[in-house]
Design a protein around this motif. Structure first.
Motif, short mmCIF file in Angstrom:
data_model
loop_
_atom_site.label_atom_id
_atom_site.label_comp_id
_atom_site.label_asym_id
_atom_site.label_seq_id
_atom_site.Cartn_x
_atom_site.Cartn_y
_atom_site.Cartn_z
N ARG A 1 -43.04 86.06 60.25
CA ARG A 1 -43.99 86.69 60.95
C ARG A 1 -44.68 85.85 62.02
O ARG A 1 -45.26 84.86 61.81
CB ARG A 1 -45.14 87.25 60.06
CG ARG A 1 -46.21 87.89 60.79
CD ARG A 1 -47.25 88.37 59.82
NE ARG A 1 -48.29 89.12 60.65
CZ ARG A 1 -49.65 88.39 61.11
NH1 ARG A 1 -49.58 87.08 60.82
NH2 ARG A 1 -50.39 89.13 61.59
N ARG B 1 -38.01 97.10 59.18
CA ARG B 1 -39.33 97.05 59.28
C ARG B 1 -39.94 97.81 57.85
O ARG B 1 -40.89 96.99 57.46
CB ARG B 1 -39.92 97.88 60.42
CG ARG B 1 -41.36 98.01 60.49
CD ARG B 1 -41.91 98.87 61.62
NE ARG B 1 -41.21 100.05 61.66
CZ ARG B 1 -40.56 100.74 62.60
NH1 ARG B 1 -40.19 100.18 63.37
NH2 ARG B 1 -40.18 102.11 62.00
N ARG C 1 -42.86 99.07 66.36
CA ARG C 1 -43.90 99.68 65.79
C ARG C 1 -43.17 101.20 65.35
O ARG C 1 -43.40 101.65 64.28
CB ARG C 1 -45.28 99.72 66.01
CG ARG C 1 -46.27 100.60 65.28
CD ARG C 1 -47.71 100.47 65.74
NE ARG C 1 -47.52 101.27 67.17
CZ ARG C 1 -47.55 102.71 67.21
NH1 ARG C 1 -47.87 103.54 66.00
NH2 ARG C 1 -47.76 103.16 68.34
N LEU D 1 -39.85 94.84 55.30
CA LEU D 1 -40.59 93.80 55.38
C LEU D 1 -41.97 94.15 55.11
O LEU D 1 -42.85 93.42 54.51
CB LEU D 1 -40.51 93.18 56.97
CG LEU D 1 -39.11 92.59 57.19
CD1 LEU D 1 -39.07 92.05 58.75
CD2 LEU D 1 -38.91 91.42 56.23
N THR D 2 -42.46 95.43 55.34
CA THR D 2 -43.70 96.03 55.24
C THR D 2 -44.01 96.58 53.74
O THR D 2 -45.02 96.82 53.53
CB THR D 2 -44.06 96.82 56.19
OG1 THR D 2 -43.25 97.99 56.13
CG2 THR D 2 -44.20 96.30 57.69
N VAL E 1 -41.12 89.81 64.45
CA VAL E 1 -40.30 89.03 63.36
C VAL E 1 -39.46 88.13 63.91
O VAL E 1 -38.53 88.39 64.88
CB VAL E 1 -39.70 90.09 62.52
CG1 VAL E 1 -38.65 90.97 62.98
CG2 VAL E 1 -39.24 89.26 61.00
N PHE F 1 -46.39 91.50 56.16
CA PHE F 1 -45.98 91.61 57.54
C PHE F 1 -46.39 92.99 57.76
O PHE F 1 -46.65 93.78 57.02
CB PHE F 1 -44.56 91.77 57.51
CG PHE F 1 -43.73 92.07 58.81
CD1 PHE F 1 -43.62 91.03 59.71
CD2 PHE F 1 -43.07 93.21 59.35
CE1 PHE F 1 -42.86 91.16 61.07
CE2 PHE F 1 -42.65 93.46 60.33
CZ PHE F 1 -42.62 92.32 61.12
N SER F 2 -46.81 93.39 59.16
CA SER F 2 -47.28 94.73 59.78
C SER F 2 -46.22 95.05 60.55
O SER F 2 -45.59 94.43 61.32
CB SER F 2 -48.62 94.71 60.25
OG SER F 2 -49.07 95.53 61.16
N ASP G 1 -46.11 93.63 64.07
CA ASP G 1 -45.65 92.29 64.31
C ASP G 1 -44.38 92.04 64.81
O ASP G 1 -43.49 92.94 64.81
CB ASP G 1 -45.81 91.48 63.03
CG ASP G 1 -47.29 91.30 62.38
OD1 ASP G 1 -48.18 91.40 63.27
OD2 ASP G 1 -47.23 91.36 61.18
N GLY H 1 -39.40 93.34 67.49
CA GLY H 1 -40.42 93.99 67.29
C GLY H 1 -40.42 95.40 67.74
O GLY H 1 -40.12 95.75 68.97
N ASN I 1 -49.00 89.65 65.93
CA ASN I 1 -49.04 91.02 66.79
C ASN I 1 -48.49 91.13 68.12
O ASN I 1 -48.84 90.08 68.94
CB ASN I 1 -50.40 91.39 66.59
CG ASN I 1 -50.79 92.73 67.42
OD1 ASN I 1 -50.98 92.84 68.62
ND2 ASN I 1 -51.06 93.60 66.61
N THR I 2 -47.89 91.99 68.24
CA THR I 2 -47.20 92.16 69.54
C THR I 2 -48.12 92.10 70.91
O THR I 2 -47.53 91.27 71.67
CB THR I 2 -46.14 93.26 69.66
OG1 THR I 2 -46.83 94.51 69.38
CG2 THR I 2 -45.08 93.33 68.73
#
Length: 339
Positions: free
Chosen positions: A55, A154, A100, A157-158, A37, A31-32, A35, A98, A58-59
């Motif tokens: 996942r 986040r 970042r 998950l990452t 979720v 997971f990034s 991304d 999502g 990418n958004t």
């Protein structure tokens, strides 16, 4: 002098090595922070202490090319976690989120393939693709708070938090299952904790999840929010009875759907169904649309009027112009009061 014959041990040692069982370890969940979720929880019963995370991708990629089709099949995960009857359970919920970065977009404008800071993707339950009400604009401080509350999830998950050594392993589908008993530290940032069924998600966002038990593919719309503008529709995520997870868009919002979204009183997907009559005036939403009525006000005065004119009956009513393309009206009559 005594000599020990090691040659006798070699075959036995080799046999012992061959007979040792091989233990396979699942790969970690990938997971990034860029991304989306998909999170799934049960509010009670089987699986209440477990979450499934998927996942979605990418958004920015999804925003620019939202018709992704089927991106995963998690039937095995859903069955193993929530039982064979998961699709009929009204206490199993899912949503999408999502983000970042919680830093202001002025400080964090993002790079290629990234959204600026405090850009949030979140779901809203719907019965038709693109049919959910768009959310009003949130202030930058409010979005910052929501992003901060998501940050812990986040990080889990990452696996970017050094204080958490609980590795979330990927299942055969590529998803992961968080178990409260196995991952007690991670559970503090679980979907269940951060998205209470009877409360605000990440302490900010209301009505983010949809539940199963509807008999058809269950949908949530993905909306994109920034500190400078109200939300916009991005795509729809559906989970079907066979476990397929797909991402797609509303090919075209119908005139009826656009009309229904203009009434604040139709604040749930069920109230916006064509067959619904939320104001209990005997006219369904579809009839209110055709007759240019108000589905939030008990008023049947827009209903057709029947008058006798000589040997003829005259059926009079006003009709919206934009209802002509998608609906067909049929005048039903009978000689014995039956249709």
């Amino acid at each position: 002098m005594n000599f020990f014959d090691f040659s006798r041990c070699i075959p036995a040692l080799a046999a012992a090595i061959v007979s040792m069982p091989l233990v396979a370890h699942a790969a970690p969940f990938v997971f990034s922070g860029d991304d989306l979720v998909l999170g799934i929880q049960a509010s009670g019963g089987t699986g209440a202490s477990q979450n499934i995370f998927v996942r979605l991708g990418n958004t920015v990629t999804i925003k620019n090319s939202p018709n992704r089709g089927v991106v995963a099949n998690i039937a095995a995960d859903l069955t193993a976690t929530y039982g064979d009857d998961w699709f009929s359970r009204e206490d199993v919920f899912f949503g999408v989120f999502g983000n970042r970065s919680g830093v202001s977009p002025g400080t964090d404008p993002g790079t290629a393939g990234q959204e600026p800071g405090r850009t949030v993707y979140l779901s809203s339950p719907t019965t038709t693709a693109g049919g959910s009400l768009l959310r009003a604009q949130f202030g930058t401080n409010t979005l910052s708070r929501g992003c901060s509350n998501y940050g812990g999830m986040r990080d889990v998950l990452t696996r970017s938090t050094s204080s958490n050594t609980e590795v979330l392993e990927a299942t055969a589908s590529g998803a992961t299952v968080m178990d409260q008993a196995i991952h007690p530290v991670s559970w503090n940032n679980s979907w269940t904790v951060r998205n209470p069924v009877s409360g605000a998600s990440f302490e900010i966002f209301n009505a983010m999840q949809n539940s199963f038990g509807k008999g058809t593919e269950v949908l949530v719309d993905i909306q994109r929010m920034t500190p400078s503008a109200p939300s916009t529709y991005v795509a729809t995520v559906g989970i079907a009875a066979n476990g397929d997870v797909r991402i797609f868009t509303a090919s075209q919002t119908s005139p009826f759907q656009a009309w229904a979204l203009t009434f604040p009183s139709l604040d749930t997907p069920e109230k916006r169904l064509p067959s619904a009559d939320p104001d209990n005036d005997g006219l369904t939403n579809l009839m209110e649309f055709i007759l240019d009525g108000n589905p939030g006000v008990h008023d049947s005065s827009v209903a057709p009027v029947l008058n006798a004119s000589g040997e003829n009956f005259v059926f009079s009513f006003n009709r919206r112009d934009d209802s002509e393309a998608g609906t067909t009206l049929v005048f039903q009559h009978s000689s014995d009061l039956s249709v």
